[in-house]
Design a protein around this motif. Structure first.
Motif, PDB file in Angstrom:
ATOM      1  N   GLN A 215      23.451  91.917 -16.382  1.00 13.65           N
ATOM      2  CA  GLN A 215      23.100  92.500 -17.671  1.00 13.65           C
ATOM      3  C   GLN A 215      21.608  92.653 -17.858  1.00 13.65           C
ATOM      4  OE1 GLN A 215      25.001  89.319 -19.449  1.00 13.65           O
ATOM      5  NE2 GLN A 215      26.903  90.410 -19.914  1.00 13.65           N
ATOM      6  N   LEU A 216      20.853  91.898 -17.117  1.00 13.90           N
ATOM      7  CA  LEU A 216      19.428  91.893 -17.386  1.00 13.90           C
ATOM      8  C   LEU A 216      18.647  91.845 -16.077  1.00 13.90           C
ATOM      9  CD1 LEU A 216      16.989  91.482 -19.328  1.00 13.90           C
ATOM     10  CD2 LEU A 216      17.414  89.045 -19.141  1.00 13.90           C
ATOM     11  N   VAL A 217      17.706  92.777 -15.938  1.00 11.99           N
ATOM     12  CA  VAL A 217      16.781  92.698 -14.812  1.00 11.99           C
ATOM     13  C   VAL A 217      15.380  92.586 -15.402  1.00 11.99           C
ATOM     14  CG1 VAL A 217      15.731  93.946 -12.888  1.00 11.99           C
ATOM     15  CG2 VAL A 217      18.199  94.014 -13.195  1.00 11.99           C
ATOM     16  N   HIS A 218      14.659  91.588 -14.970  1.00 12.30           N
ATOM     17  CA  HIS A 218      13.280  91.440 -15.425  1.00 12.30           C
ATOM     18  C   HIS A 218      12.367  91.678 -14.240  1.00 12.30           C
ATOM     19  CE1 HIS A 218      10.140  89.378 -18.024  1.00 12.30           C
ATOM     20  NE2 HIS A 218       9.538  89.674 -16.901  1.00 12.30           N
ATOM     21  N   MET A 219      11.510  92.693 -14.320  1.00  9.54           N
ATOM     22  CA  MET A 219      10.574  92.940 -13.225  1.00  9.54           C
ATOM     23  C   MET A 219       9.241  92.315 -13.611  1.00  9.54           C
ATOM     24  SD  MET A 219      11.404  96.830 -12.230  1.00  9.54           S
ATOM     25  CE  MET A 219      12.951  97.516 -12.783  1.00  9.54           C
ATOM     26  N   ARG A 220       8.728  91.466 -12.758  1.00 12.82           N
ATOM     27  CA  ARG A 220       7.508  90.752 -13.148  1.00 12.82           C
ATOM     28  C   ARG A 220       6.255  91.600 -12.970  1.00 12.82           C
ATOM     29  NH1 ARG A 220       4.492  89.068  -9.071  1.00 12.82           N
ATOM     30  NH2 ARG A 220       3.079  88.090 -10.516  1.00 12.82           N
ATOM     31  N   ASN A 221       6.398  92.771 -12.366  1.00 16.23           N
ATOM     32  CA  ASN A 221       5.349  93.784 -12.470  1.00 16.23           C
ATOM     33  C   ASN A 221       5.974  95.144 -12.204  1.00 16.23           C
ATOM     34  OD1 ASN A 221       5.760  93.464  -9.777  1.00 16.23           O
ATOM     35  ND2 ASN A 221       3.752  92.599  -9.358  1.00 16.23           N
ATOM     36  N   ILE A 222       5.151  96.176 -12.311  1.00 17.45           N
ATOM     37  CA  ILE A 222       5.675  97.534 -12.156  1.00 17.45           C
ATOM     38  C   ILE A 222       5.851  97.818 -10.657  1.00 17.45           C
ATOM     39  CG2 ILE A 222       5.168  99.976 -12.551  1.00 17.45           C
ATOM     40  CD1 ILE A 222       5.833  98.496 -15.067  1.00 17.45           C
ATOM     41  N   PRO A 223       7.042  98.261 -10.258  1.00 17.91           N
ATOM     42  CA  PRO A 223       7.255  98.552  -8.831  1.00 17.91           C
ATOM     43  C   PRO A 223       6.287  99.627  -8.348  1.00 17.91           C
ATOM     44  CG  PRO A 223       9.314  98.657 -10.051  1.00 17.91           C
ATOM     45  CD  PRO A 223       8.229  98.555 -11.061  1.00 17.91           C
ATOM     46  N   GLN A 231      15.707 101.825  -7.740  1.00 19.55           N
ATOM     47  CA  GLN A 231      16.508 100.878  -6.966  1.00 19.55           C
ATOM     48  C   GLN A 231      16.650  99.551  -7.696  1.00 19.55           C
ATOM     49  OE1 GLN A 231      18.268 100.981  -4.394  1.00 19.55           O
ATOM     50  NE2 GLN A 231      17.708 102.851  -3.333  1.00 19.55           N
ATOM     51  N   ARG A 232      15.517  99.018  -8.160  1.00 21.10           N
ATOM     52  CA  ARG A 232      15.550  97.690  -8.768  1.00 21.10           C
ATOM     53  C   ARG A 232      16.298  97.683 -10.082  1.00 21.10           C
ATOM     54  NH1 ARG A 232       9.334  95.842  -7.298  1.00 21.10           N
ATOM     55  NH2 ARG A 232       9.510  96.608  -5.168  1.00 21.10           N
ATOM     56  N   SER A 233      16.045  98.710 -10.919  1.00 27.66           N
ATOM     57  CA  SER A 233      16.714  98.704 -12.218  1.00 27.66           C
ATOM     58  C   SER A 233      18.198  99.023 -12.039  1.00 27.66           C
ATOM     59  CB  SER A 233      16.059  99.706 -13.159  1.00 27.66           C
ATOM     60  OG  SER A 233      16.045 100.982 -12.557  1.00 27.66           O
ATOM     61  N   GLY A 234      18.506  99.739 -10.973  1.00 23.79           N
ATOM     62  CA  GLY A 234      19.898 100.104 -10.718  1.00 23.79           C
ATOM     63  C   GLY A 234      20.791  98.927 -10.353  1.00 23.79           C
ATOM     64  N   ARG A 235      20.193  97.753 -10.130  1.00 20.55           N
ATOM     65  CA  ARG A 235      20.994  96.560  -9.857  1.00 20.55           C
ATOM     66  C   ARG A 235      21.848  96.178 -11.059  1.00 20.55           C
ATOM     67  NH1 ARG A 235      22.033  96.857  -5.412  1.00 20.55           N
ATOM     68  NH2 ARG A 235      20.738  98.687  -5.237  1.00 20.55           N
ATOM     69  N   ALA A 236      21.377  96.539 -12.263  1.00 22.44           N
ATOM     70  CA  ALA A 236      22.074  96.107 -13.481  1.00 22.44           C
ATOM     71  C   ALA A 236      22.866  97.260 -14.077  1.00 22.44           C
ATOM     72  CB  ALA A 236      21.066  95.585 -14.495  1.00 22.44           C
ATOM     73  N   GLY A 237      23.862  96.885 -14.858  1.00 26.47           N
ATOM     74  CA  GLY A 237      24.611  97.876 -15.620  1.00 26.47           C
ATOM     75  C   GLY A 237      25.366  98.868 -14.782  1.00 26.47           C
ATOM     76  N   ARG A 238      26.069  98.377 -13.782  1.00 24.44           N
ATOM     77  CA  ARG A 238      26.870  99.279 -12.961  1.00 24.44           C
ATOM     78  C   ARG A 238      28.087  99.785 -13.737  1.00 24.44           C
ATOM     79  NH1 ARG A 238      25.790  98.886  -7.030  1.00 24.44           N
ATOM     80  NH2 ARG A 238      23.678  99.533  -7.468  1.00 24.44           N
ATOM     81  N   LYS A 239      28.705 100.775 -13.227  1.00 26.75           N
ATOM     82  CA  LYS A 239      29.916 101.365 -13.800  1.00 26.75           C
ATOM     83  C   LYS A 239      29.725 101.724 -15.269  1.00 26.75           C
ATOM     84  CE  LYS A 239      32.374  97.994 -11.306  1.00 26.75           C
ATOM     85  NZ  LYS A 239      32.568  96.726 -11.940  1.00 26.75           N
ATOM     86  N   GLY A 240      28.537 102.176 -15.611  1.00 26.78           N
ATOM     87  CA  GLY A 240      28.329 102.682 -16.960  1.00 26.78           C
ATOM     88  C   GLY A 240      28.133 101.633 -18.031  1.00 26.78           C
ATOM     89  N   ASP A 241      28.159 100.347 -17.666  1.00 32.34           N
ATOM     90  CA  ASP A 241      27.909  99.322 -18.683  1.00 32.34           C
ATOM     91  C   ASP A 241      26.437  99.350 -19.067  1.00 32.34           C
ATOM     92  OD1 ASP A 241      30.466  98.552 -18.474  1.00 32.34           O
ATOM     93  OD2 ASP A 241      30.065  96.911 -17.051  1.00 32.34           O
ATOM     94  N   PRO A 242      26.158  99.039 -20.326  1.00 35.36           N
ATOM     95  CA  PRO A 242      24.745  99.008 -20.709  1.00 35.36           C
ATOM     96  C   PRO A 242      24.032  97.802 -20.094  1.00 35.36           C
ATOM     97  CG  PRO A 242      26.099  98.290 -22.532  1.00 35.36           C
ATOM     98  CD  PRO A 242      27.038  98.712 -21.434  1.00 35.36           C
ATOM     99  N   ALA A 243      22.752  97.952 -19.880  1.00 37.65           N
ATOM    100  CA  ALA A 243      21.985  96.839 -19.330  1.00 37.65           C
ATOM    101  C   ALA A 243      20.576  96.917 -19.869  1.00 37.65           C
ATOM    102  CB  ALA A 243      21.962  96.909 -17.813  1.00 37.65           C
TER     103      ALA A 243
END
Ligand SMILES: [Zn+2]
Ligand SMILES: [Zn+2]
Length: 920
Positions: A215-223, A231-243
């Motif tokens: 549900q939550l991805v926290h990036m500690r700096n800007i990729p 790629q990194r943000s796509g780890r969360a909220g698969r199958k259309g779920d909000p993240a």
């Protein structure tokens, strides 16, 4: 009493030596490596003793209570009326002891006291700093000091008193490439199942790993790029779920701050196709090797022992392997044919490459078996070193009756076996291992591989079954430097030894003269600098004894001393040097250009050096007593103890080198002379290039080199495989101008009016010149110092120089070489000159293998130009021309024929890739 407590002069069982020895034994028995005691640490900390005054010093270890000690001085300061200090202390101690507070005791006739642990009262803190200790500081009792005394850090007070309670059962673990594959899988599993709530990930998580219900991805700096953000943000909220995606923009990062202002360029930014430098010989060779490897009838399943004869001393290729990799002439021909088809597809990239000759492909393929064999040399060194360690330690086991020696030998045997197992993938997962043959061949640069560094430096970590971790050379030279500490999996490891090949480290030694004038790296036996021609002596150069950075070994460390901490904070003193590649005819491989509005007064000179060598030298710890490191060449020990470590020692500096495309930029004298202007120009142009070419900050690197009128800015392509942008700066006429415009805007100046759009940025900020990586230069950087030169560069043109000749001179030189009987040659050259097209590199160049002399030659794209006058219409000449030109094409040359009876402009315009576009 409080002094006793702080000094740990406490009488209690757990601080006694015997108790601690037993404890250590029990811990060794039942607790695993990770939580175990430090091997190098001889003892746990035992109770201190306070020695009563007037007793023989040095007999028994402890803290003195004499009149001149800290306590003594404090007591005499507070109670100036004491006449006999020693007697006073004795009385005081006796009273306190009689009340059961202190314990008075004797050892070898020396009296000492300790606090009785039973009288300690333990209370929780109130979140206030401890009161000042007046024994240590006189200042501490002055009212002024008490008033300004620091308050406790609010964050930690809050954390310890309240927040920490809610974090009590929260577990977080790391997920990086340096974690064992099995551990990583286990962590992924636990994270997926919700058992592990928090996972700290490096970019390894970016690719392929699927975690449901995130549900939550926290990036500690800007990729670095929109592609990795996706790629990194796509780890969360698969199958259309909000993240929820949180990205933190660090104040200290120019990259983060830049994208903080332009969020949409990152979050919804264009994904740039990956870029590699096709003119990079190593890279093209690796791909040709891959083609060759696919034709070789060799299957590798798991380990090096399928390829190498491990029973023989020199670890040669097995006979069966040797037979398999020799292609028959037929197969080789077929392979060459396929290679040619592939290379034809990237003809545009190759045409810029001066290493690419018509016979290059065949030479590379014929040499492939030898290159394949040599690719194992670095592995052989590691394996032989481990074997030698094993045999020597076994010999000691068999002959020694000294218990300590036996114990050490047993440890060394075990370590050597673990190392040999890692090297042969015995009991490890093959694809994850650095020594899985395919992966190893890629890291050696024999096969292509982009997601791990080429020719890394490795360090052995004695954790559990042992581990090798590897880093790119240019980072390893400091990270794995002598006596440095490596933090790995929550523990500290101390680099204490280098791996030694059989025969010791002597073979990796060399000497060099580093030119102070231009920064060039000269071998130790030359008298003149190969770049600036300065006579090299003690005042113009630094003579250094060098050792090429070997692989390293570590031991586990629990504690570090303040001195070590301070030294590590200061870091090593390092420097960057360069050396141009040798070209044909004893010339160096460089391409020069001037950049300016007027050719006679250029604003900059730029020298591009393809496939040059870049060196980084580690000279030793900053502020250290000597330069270099004391090493035992026989066994690789760092800072060897002369008595216990036999073998030749030497003081050496470490170096690493790599082949890179370099660009030297030499500005006008006013900027060269002003360190602030030069540094500001360095980063202004770098920011301009980063933005213009869309390369990451880490893909381009720069350094200021040289002195006086040789003072210059050195840029290089730090990305694995290069990005192929620096060459364009000396070839394209208006690229410097475009980059200067981009830089000027980045430095907050309006392009039309030059008005300052961010007056708050007094000198430089993280949106313009500053970044985390140039911290050491921050005090020098000032955007205002380079406004005018950048503005002037905006209307500049870049003019390539041929062998030191500028465009005009080169044109006159070519014209002087034309055949006096051929009117057409001169018309052709004049036309190129008048339309400001690319001039040929050479005239009347002889091509020996075909026995012909084309009128003009473009070396970059191997194009031969023939200017055919009427005489070429005679049938006999026609036949001869046809034969010669066919042979040239077969040898890989391009043939361009310019005819007398057709319009010159039309013919020239047909080949824009050779002659360029008309510019007038
Ligand atoms: Zn020089
Ligand atoms: Zn700024």
């Amino acid at each position: 009493l409080d002094f006793c407590r702080k000094k740990l002069a406490i009488r209690v069982e757990c601080l006694r030596e015997t108790y601690q020895q037993q404890l250590r034994q029990r811990v060794n028995q039942v607790i695993n490596d990770r939580w175990n005691f430090d091997e190098s640490e001889e003892r746990l900390r035992q109770a201190e003793r306070l020695i009563l005054p007037d007793q023989p010093a040095g007999h028994v270890p402890g803290v003195s209570l004499s009149a001149r000690s800290l306590v003594g001085r404090y007591l005499r300061r507070r109670l100036p009326d004491i006449s006999d200090y020693s007697q006073f202390v004795r009385k005081l101690v006796t009273v306190l002891a009689s009340q059961g507070l202190l314990r008075l005791d004797t050892e070898r006739g020396v009296e000492y006291v300790q606090l009785d642990a039973a009288v300690l009262i333990w209370r929780t803190g109130q979140g206030e700093p401890p009161p000042p200790d007046s024994i240590y500081s006189r200042r501490a009792i002055s009212p002024l000091y008490v008033r300004v005394q620091q308050k406790a850090n609010e964050f930690f007070r809050e954390l310890y008193s309240r927040r920490a309670l809610s974090l009590r059962s929260v577990e977080g673990l790391a997920h990086t490439a340096q974690i064992h594959y099995t551990d990583r899988q286990e962590r992924e599993r636990r994270f997926r199942e919700g058992d592990l709530p928090l996972l700290f990930c490096s970019p390894t998580m970016e690719l392929g790993i699927d975690i449901r219900d995130l549900q939550l991805v926290h990036m500690r700096n800007i990729p670095p790029t929109p592609a990795s953000y996706a790629q990194r943000s796509g780890r969360a909220g698969r199958k259309g779920d909000p993240a929820l995606i949180l990205a933190y923009c660090a104040a200290g990062s120019g990259h983060d701050q830049y994208f903080f202002r332009r969020r949409e360029e990152m979050v919804a930014g264009a994904v740039r196709p990956p870029r590699i430098d096709l003119s990079n010989e190593d890279l093209v060779r690796a791909h040709i090797h891959a083609l060759w490897f696919s034709k070789v009838n060799l299957r590798i399943e798991r380990s090096m022992d399928e390829l190498l004869e491990l029973q023989l001393d020199h670890l040669p290729l097995k006979d069966s392997v040797r037979a398999a990799i020799e292609l028959s002439e037929d197969r080789l021909r077929q392979c060459i044919e396929e290679g040619r088809n592939i290379l034809d597809l990237c003809a545009d990239g190759l045409k810029e490459a001066d290493w690419f000759t018509p016979t290059w492909l065949e030479d590379t393929l014929r040499r492939a078996p030898q290159a394949f064999n040599e690719a194992f040399d670095r592995w052989r060194q590691l394996y032989r070193a481990a074997t030698i360690q094993l045999l020597e330690a076994q010999r000691i086991q068999a002959t020694s009756f000294d218990e300590r020696q036996q114990r050490e030998a047993r440890q060394r045997v075990e370590e050597a076996i673990r190392q040999r197992n890692l090297l042969t993938n015995t009991g490890t997962l093959r694809e994850e291992s650095d020594f899985y043959p395919y992966r190893y061949l890629a890291s050696e640069g024999f096969l292509p591989g982009y997601n791990f560094p080429r020719l890394p430096v490795r360090v052995y970590i004695p954790r559990e079954d042992g581990e090798f971790i590897s880093r790119p050379r240019f980072l390893a030279i400091t990270e794995f430097g002598p006596d440095n500490l490596i933090y790995h999996e929550g523990a500290k490891y101390h680099v204490h030894r280098f791996w030694t090949p059989p025969g010791g480290l002597g073979a990796r030694r060399s000497t060099a003269k580093l030119c102070n004038v231009c920064g060039y790296f000269n071998s130790g036996d030359v008298d003149r600098c190969g770049n600036c021609q300065t006579v090299l002596d003690g005042s113009t150069s630094l003579f250094v004894n060098l050792l090429e950075m070997p692989n390293a070994k570590t031991i586990r460390r629990e504690r570090i001393t303040c001195d070590e901490e301070e030294r590590i904070r200061r870091g090593y003193y390092t420097s960057i040097h360069f050396r141009f590649a040798a070209g044909t005819g004893g010339l160096l491989r460089t391409v020069e250009a001037t950049v300016g509005t007027h050719p006679a007064q250029p604003l900059l000179r730029a020298i591009f050096a393809p496939a040059a060598s870049l060196y980084k030298i580690n000279h030793g710890w900053k502020g250290g007593r000597t330069e270099g490191f004391l090493l035992n060449l026989a066994n690789g020990e760092i800072n060897p103890d002369a008595d216990q470590s036999p073998g030749e020692t030497a003081i050496l500096r470490l170096f690493v080198s790599d082949t890179e495309n370099l660009l030297l930029v030499r500005p006008q004298a006013e900027i060269q002379r002003d360190p602030r202007a030069l540094a500001s120009l360095q980063f202004a142009l770098q920011r301009g290039m980063e933005q213009h070419f869309q390369v990451e900050e880490s893909e381009l690197a720069s350094e200021r080199v040289g002195a006086g009128h040789h003072r210059a800015i050195l840029y290089w392509e730090a990305a694995e495989g290069g990005v192929g942008v620096l060459r364009r700066l000396v070839e394209e006429r208006d690229l410097f101008a475009a980059i200067a415009s981009t830089a000027l805007e980045r430095l907050h100046f309006d392009l039309a009016s030059l008005e300052d759009r961010k007056p708050d940025c007094a000198q430089a900020c993280y949106e313009c010149l500053l970044s985390y990586t140039n911290q050491l230069d921050h005090r020098l950087l000032n955007r205002r110092l380079v406004r005018d030169v950048l503005n002037a560069l905006r209307s500049s043109l870049t003019t390539p120089q041929h062998a030191g000749r500028d465009y005009e001179e080169h044109y006159r030189w070519l014209r002087s070489l034309t055949d006096s009987r051929s009117e057409l040659e001169r018309r052709f050259i004049d036309h190129l000159y008048l339309t400001r097209r690319n001039l040929p590199d050479e005239a009347q160049k002889s091509v020996a293998e075909v026995n012909t002399i084309p009128d003009f030659y473009y070396s970059g794209c191997h194009a031969c130009v023939f200017c055919d006058g009427a005489i070429h219409d005679e049938p006999a000449q026609q036949q001869r021309d046809k034969d010669v030109r066919r042979q040239l094409r077969e040898s890989g040359y391009r043939v361009i024929v310019i005819r007398y009876d057709r319009d010159l402009e039309t013919q020239i315009a047909q080949y824009p890739d050779v002659f360029g576009e008309a510019r007038r």
